[in-house]
Design a protein around this motif. Structure first.
Motif, PDB file in Angstrom:
ATOM      1  N   ALA A 100    -110.817  37.872  -4.416  1.00 48.06           N
ATOM      2  CA  ALA A 100    -109.773  37.939  -5.441  1.00 48.06           C
ATOM      3  C   ALA A 100    -109.948  39.189  -6.291  1.00 48.06           C
ATOM      4  O   ALA A 100    -111.060  39.545  -6.678  1.00 48.06           O
ATOM      5  CB  ALA A 100    -109.832  36.691  -6.322  1.00 48.06           C
ATOM      6  N   GLY A 101    -108.839  39.867  -6.564  1.00 44.82           N
ATOM      7  CA  GLY A 101    -108.874  41.075  -7.385  1.00 44.82           C
ATOM      8  C   GLY A 101    -108.837  42.368  -6.610  1.00 44.82           C
ATOM      9  O   GLY A 101    -108.713  43.444  -7.210  1.00 44.82           O
ATOM     10  N   THR A 102    -108.952  42.289  -5.276  1.00 45.84           N
ATOM     11  CA  THR A 102    -109.026  43.495  -4.448  1.00 45.84           C
ATOM     12  C   THR A 102    -107.634  44.087  -4.216  1.00 45.84           C
ATOM     13  O   THR A 102    -106.775  43.446  -3.598  1.00 45.84           O
ATOM     14  CB  THR A 102    -109.668  43.174  -3.087  1.00 45.84           C
ATOM     15  N   ALA A 103    -107.421  45.312  -4.664  1.00 38.12           N
ATOM     16  CA  ALA A 103    -106.134  45.971  -4.450  1.00 38.12           C
ATOM     17  C   ALA A 103    -105.983  46.373  -2.988  1.00 38.12           C
ATOM     18  O   ALA A 103    -106.947  46.791  -2.346  1.00 38.12           O
ATOM     19  CB  ALA A 103    -106.017  47.208  -5.339  1.00 38.12           C
ATOM     20  N   HIS A 104    -104.739  46.254  -2.480  1.00 36.51           N
ATOM     21  CA  HIS A 104    -104.480  46.656  -1.104  1.00 36.51           C
ATOM     22  C   HIS A 104    -103.041  47.128  -0.943  1.00 36.51           C
ATOM     23  O   HIS A 104    -102.136  46.647  -1.615  1.00 36.51           O
ATOM     24  CB  HIS A 104    -104.812  45.539  -0.120  1.00 36.51           C
ATOM     25  N   LYS A 105    -102.872  48.074  -0.042  1.00 35.73           N
ATOM     26  CA  LYS A 105    -101.573  48.723   0.189  1.00 35.73           C
ATOM     27  C   LYS A 105    -101.520  49.128   1.656  1.00 35.73           C
ATOM     28  O   LYS A 105    -102.327  49.937   2.115  1.00 35.73           O
ATOM     29  CB  LYS A 105    -101.445  49.949  -0.715  1.00 35.73           C
TER      30      LYS A 105
END
Length: 217
Positions: free
Chosen positions: A122-127
């Motif tokens: 939880a909290g991990t940015a992804h694109k």
């Protein structure tokens, strides 16, 4: 032997990320020749206490985001792409945030290919971007992306036509619901995101030490 890649992503001004590492299992799923790949992945997730909630076909790029209340597993079913982890977009222009200077400094860009499994604390940015084959973004499963709206979920997944770059997503059955935080929403409260309960099982490796049970503390 399972290949496990770990990425430790520090918090940024806009993104909490996590003290727990992002986990990447390249080529974990045997994707060649299976006519019921999505259903087989569903079985694997379910056996480890994770709920399949969506299959998305991804477009050329998307907004960087994170989930503040839930850990996430994303498994690549078809195609290839790049995924940037760990930083927020700072421009609303998707081309600028993807290919230009419209993003925070740092993060990692990982090649994602059919068969890969990613486990995001939880909290991990992804694109996700640079998808191949190129296609329009679309939710392929019935429902709103927070559940598969079907009486027989396995059958519904088996009948999804997989085109373009697709991933299947799952979350711990007893975990929180996923939100779409773009950055800054949890400023000053990162510890709340970091305290999301660790699941008892890795979605694909169960209780094996190679998986999150041994890697997340």
């Amino acid at each position: 032997m399972v290949v496990v890649k770990k990425y430790q992503l520090p918090p940024t001004e806009l993104i909490p990320n996590s003290p727990q590492p992002l986990l990447h299992y390249p080529g974990f799923l045997k994707v060649g020749g299976s006519q019921n790949l999505a259903a087989e992945v569903y079985d694997l997730f379910s056996s480890n206490g994770w709920q399949t909630q969506w299959i998305f076909r991804y477009g050329p790029t998307q907004t960087s985001h994170y989930h503040s209340e839930a850990h996430e597993c994303m498994a690549v079913l078809t195609g290839s792409a790049k995924i940037r982890f760990g930083v927020a977009d700072t421009s609303s222009d998707l081309d600028e945030s993807t290919y230009g200077s419209g993003k925070e400094d740092g993060g990692v860009v990982v090649d994602a290919n059919a068969g890969d499994v990613f486990i995001l604390p939880a909290g991990t940015a992804h694109k996700t971007f640079n998808t191949s084959p190129s296609a329009e973004f679309k939710l392929l499963t019935p429902g709103d992306g927070h559940n598969v709206a079907a009486d027989d979920v396995r059958d519904a997944l088996a009948n999804v036509e997989l085109t373009g770059f697709t991933m299947i997503g799952a979350y711990p059955k007893d975990g929180g619901s996923w939100d779409f935080a773009k950055g800054g929403e949890n400023a000053g409260e990162y510890e709340k995101v970091w305290s999301v309960t660790r699941p008892d099982h890795d979605p694909v490796l169960g209780t094996a030490e190679e998986g999150l049970c041994g890697q997340w503390h």
